[in-house]
Design a protein around this motif. Structure first.
Motif, PDB file in Angstrom:
ATOM      1  N   LYS A  20       1.120  -1.581   0.228  1.00 31.57           N
ATOM      2  CA  LYS A  20      -0.035  -0.019  -0.007  1.00 31.57           C
ATOM      3  C   LYS A  20       1.059   0.836  -0.251  1.00 31.57           C
ATOM      4  O   LYS A  20       0.247   2.211  -0.353  1.00 31.57           O
ATOM      5  CB  LYS A  20      -0.726  -0.056   1.001  1.00 31.57           C
ATOM      6  N   VAL A  21       1.776   1.619   0.506  1.00 34.53           N
ATOM      7  CA  VAL A  21       2.269   2.683   0.658  1.00 34.53           C
ATOM      8  C   VAL A  21       4.015   2.173   0.414  1.00 34.53           C
ATOM      9  O   VAL A  21       4.953   0.824   0.722  1.00 34.53           O
ATOM     10  CB  VAL A  21       2.815   2.617   2.203  1.00 34.53           C
ATOM     11  N   CYS A  74       4.167   8.090   0.257  1.00 38.15           N
ATOM     12  CA  CYS A  74       4.059   7.732  -0.922  1.00 38.15           C
ATOM     13  C   CYS A  74       2.828   7.056  -0.800  1.00 38.15           C
ATOM     14  O   CYS A  74       3.004   5.747  -0.584  1.00 38.15           O
ATOM     15  CB  CYS A  74       3.985   8.424  -2.098  1.00 38.15           C
ATOM     16  N   SER A  75       1.486   6.643  -1.444  1.00 35.96           N
ATOM     17  CA  SER A  75       0.766   5.521  -1.817  1.00 35.96           C
ATOM     18  C   SER A  75       1.634   4.754  -2.936  1.00 35.96           C
ATOM     19  O   SER A  75       2.473   5.264  -3.660  1.00 35.96           O
ATOM     20  CB  SER A  75      -0.451   5.873  -1.251  1.00 35.96           C
TER      21      SER A  75
END
Length: 142
Positions: A77-78, A96-97
């Motif tokens: 996810k990150v 960030c994503s």
């Protein structure tokens, strides 16, 4: 997790600034430092209880400088990329994503689970391992 990343950044930068010797990968930080930095961050996050953490090797032909770049991915996810600011094309923060515009310029070549032995290098042997150990001491004292 953000707190762990910030603590790591602080200890890492302190060690960069105070080390008498830096491996060739780290002496021009952030340039050319993405693999070792990502490996160290992934190891630290793993030691801090983050279970699903890997570092990735990625490739692009869309940037002015460099075609291979490494960063950390947590829980798919990150993205945590402590060396992205070496690229003129990067705008944003180091966390960030996974759908980051900058990181979407790359295609993933491999994913690796962090382990301390991955810091060993043929020509400089264990200098990155020793650097990481000194960073960990700083983190323990913080």
């Amino acid at each position: 997790m953000i707190e762990l990343v910030e603590k790591f950044c602080s200890a890492f930068e302190d060690e960069l600034n105070s080390s008498e010797y830096l491996d060739s990968e780290l002496c021009s930080f952030p340039n050319g430092s993405c693999e070792a930095t990502s490996q160290m961050l992934a190891l630290y996050l793993q030691s801090g209880g983050i279970a699903d953490v890997v570092y990735t090797k990625n490739e692009t032909e869309q940037l002015k400088v460099g075609s291979i770049h490494y960063w950390v991915v947590v829980e798919n996810k990150v993205i945590i990329d402590l060396t992205a600011h070496q690229f003129d094309e990067f705008k944003g923060t180091h966390v960030c994503s996974v759908d980051s515009e900058f990181h979407s310029l790359f295609r993933q070549l491999s994913t690796s689970v962090p382990n301390k032995e991955s810091l060993w290098r043929p020509f400089t042997c264990d200098s990155n391992i020793k650097f990481f150990e000194r960073v960990m001491v700083r983190l323990e004292r913080a």
